[in-house]
Every structure is written in C-alpha cells, then in structure tokens.
Design an enzyme around this catalytic site. Sequence first.
Site, PDB file in Angstrom:
ATOM      1  N   THR A 234      42.831  -4.064 -13.079  1.00 41.19           N
ATOM      2  CA  THR A 234      42.839  -5.379 -12.437  1.00 41.19           C
ATOM      3  C   THR A 234      43.028  -6.484 -13.457  1.00 41.19           C
ATOM      4  OG1 THR A 234      41.326  -4.545 -10.758  1.00 41.19           O
ATOM      5  CG2 THR A 234      41.514  -6.932 -10.960  1.00 41.19           C
ATOM      6  N   THR A 235      42.296  -6.382 -14.574  1.00 43.54           N
ATOM      7  CA  THR A 235      42.364  -7.398 -15.624  1.00 43.54           C
ATOM      8  C   THR A 235      43.753  -7.482 -16.226  1.00 43.54           C
ATOM      9  OG1 THR A 235      40.051  -6.895 -16.088  1.00 43.54           O
ATOM     10  CG2 THR A 235      41.209  -8.232 -17.712  1.00 43.54           C
TER      11      THR A 235
ATOM     12  N   TYR B 153      43.474  -2.212   1.273  1.00 42.96           N
ATOM     13  CA  TYR B 153      44.183  -2.668   2.471  1.00 42.96           C
ATOM     14  C   TYR B 153      44.220  -1.611   3.578  1.00 42.96           C
ATOM     15  CZ  TYR B 153      47.359  -5.210   5.473  1.00 42.96           C
ATOM     16  OH  TYR B 153      47.901  -5.872   6.546  1.00 42.96           O
TER      17      TYR B 153
ATOM     18  N   ARG C  65      37.104  -5.941  -3.845  1.00 40.03           N
ATOM     19  CA  ARG C  65      38.556  -6.152  -3.915  1.00 40.03           C
ATOM     20  C   ARG C  65      39.328  -5.265  -2.939  1.00 40.03           C
ATOM     21  NH1 ARG C  65      41.228  -8.960  -8.044  1.00 40.03           N
ATOM     22  NH2 ARG C  65      39.859  -9.853  -9.647  1.00 40.03           N
TER      23      ARG C  65
ATOM     24  N   LYS D 167      33.921   4.723 -12.085  1.00 41.89           N
ATOM     25  CA  LYS D 167      33.642   3.331 -12.392  1.00 41.89           C
ATOM     26  C   LYS D 167      33.064   2.695 -11.138  1.00 41.89           C
ATOM     27  CE  LYS D 167      35.759  -1.108 -13.640  1.00 41.89           C
ATOM     28  NZ  LYS D 167      37.024  -1.845 -13.861  1.00 41.89           N
TER      29      LYS D 167
ATOM     30  N   ILE E  82      33.253  -0.340 -18.225  1.00 42.73           N
ATOM     31  CA  ILE E  82      34.645  -0.782 -18.327  1.00 42.73           C
ATOM     32  C   ILE E  82      34.589  -2.292 -18.179  1.00 42.73           C
ATOM     33  CG2 ILE E  82      36.952  -0.686 -17.344  1.00 42.73           C
ATOM     34  CD1 ILE E  82      36.400   2.177 -16.493  1.00 42.73           C
TER      35      ILE E  82
END
Length: 295
Positions: free
Chosen positions: A45-46, A108, A140, A163, A205
């Site tokens: 994501t980062t 989604y 998310r 994670k 993480i």
Amino acid sequence: MKTFEGSMTALATPFLNGALDEGAFRALVRYQLEGGTNVLLPMGTTGEAVTMDADERARAIAVVVDEVKGRVPVVAGAGSNSTRETIESVRRAREVGADGALIVTPYYNKPTQAGLVEHYRAIAKAHPGFPLVAYNVPGRTGVDLLPETALRLCDIPEVVALKEATASLIRAVDLVEKCGDRLTLLSGDDFTVLPFIACGGKGVISVSSNVAPRMMADLVAAARSNDIAKARGLQVRMNALHRLLFVESNPIPVKWALHLMGMFGPEVRLPLVQMGEANAAKLKEELSGLGLLKG
C-alpha cells in the site's frame, strides 16, 4: 519453508515526473540497510502499487532485489482483488528475484471466509514452495480475515506469515490461540509494535521505518529480547511520528517526510494529492525534534 520476521519496511515508491525514480529508490534501500531493517517490502500500500501497472511493479521489485544483493529478504506486494491476476503478479515477482509475496485479502469483491481460503489455496497451488504472507487490513479492503480462517490457512504450507492490521490486541491473542507458532504474526500497525510482540508477534511491517529505520529496528529488537523498558521508551518516542504519518492517507505523509529529509520528491499519483500545509508543518517539526532532518 522460509518465513520473515523482525523490522520490515513497506517501502514508499519515489516518482519523478510520473515515472519510477530508480536512483532515489536505491538510495532509500541503502538507507534501510544501514538502519538495520530486516526485510524490505516493495509494492505494498505504501508503495502505491495500485496506481502502477504490471511492468512498473516488476521493475520496482527488480531494483530492490538488485540493490539488496541478498543481504536481506525482499517480500513483494503482489495481491489484488482478482485471484488470477494475483497468481500472475506473484509469477512476475518470482521472476525478478523476490523471496516471498505479500498477498492482501481481495478488496471490493467482499469474499466470504471460505472464499478467502480458496484464494490463498489457489495462489499456493500455482506457486508451490514459494512463501506467502497473508495480509489482513479490513479498513482498506472491506473484509476481515478471522482467526478461524487463519487457522484454516495453516493447512497451506506456502502461507508462512500473517500481517495483521486491525490494531486489536485481542485479535493478536486470538491468532496465537488458534495458530500457535505455525504462522509468523506481524503487526501491520506502527502504533502497536511493542504490545503486539508481547502478545506473540514476531515483528512489524512498518510505514514509519521508511523515515526512522534505526529507531524501528531497535524497538523491534528490544521488544523481542524482552527489554521492555527500552522498547516502551522507543514506542512512546515514536508515537507522535506515527500519528503524523497517518494524519492523511498513507503514503502522502511518509513521502512528504522523505522529501523533507532530502531523499526524494513528494510526488504521489492521483487520486492522492500533496499533504496539507498545516499537517506538513507539524510533520516537519516532529522530524526536526527526532533529529531526522539535515542541518
């Protein structure tokens, strides 16, 4: 099966005029290695992987692998909301030398718990013997990988770690209760590193370690060696930094921080935009107080 633990950095991706800034990316990797980071994770994501195409992602992973030269493992973000696309992304990550893949729960689509298990099972079947890190971040993705489902993932040898980014310590204990040592549990929240490790986790993480790799590496090492006083001091000292790095959508603040530190420009891809002036000023003040700015 190889697994991954310790202080793991979810790398930000530097862009210059819309393209990957390979020189700056290599410099960030070197900064991480010098700071004691145990594992590098590009294309999470980062890393803004969702705004990059497949060729860009593969190139970014290849740059990290080349710069690392085997000194630490490289775990590549390769998840998507399509099982077939994820299988292909893992294939490309393997081809350029990644040591493992981070696979987020499909977003989604909102799969059931049974669907989550079959998603990971299909990826493992397509890539036998290749380590996978499951990634649960319901804030998310809109789906929560439950402890009972994590237990079912223990039957898939390729799934070596999880994670967990719910920031729930109850969840951490539930996972240890269900899975024991079968899965390496990794915090996905910089705010909970010490308590998460105390509950049975083996690392983090991290986003903040982009900016302060040595502090995060020392925090993780102290927590894992039961030096609670040192770990608590570092956890508290970094708390304001964590808040500011998440005051706007990740990775907007961390890229601005790295820009202030002279690492690379603050460029992000739409729909993300530059950090607001008020928050940027607070972030600069905190970085200065931590001794992370030059001059």
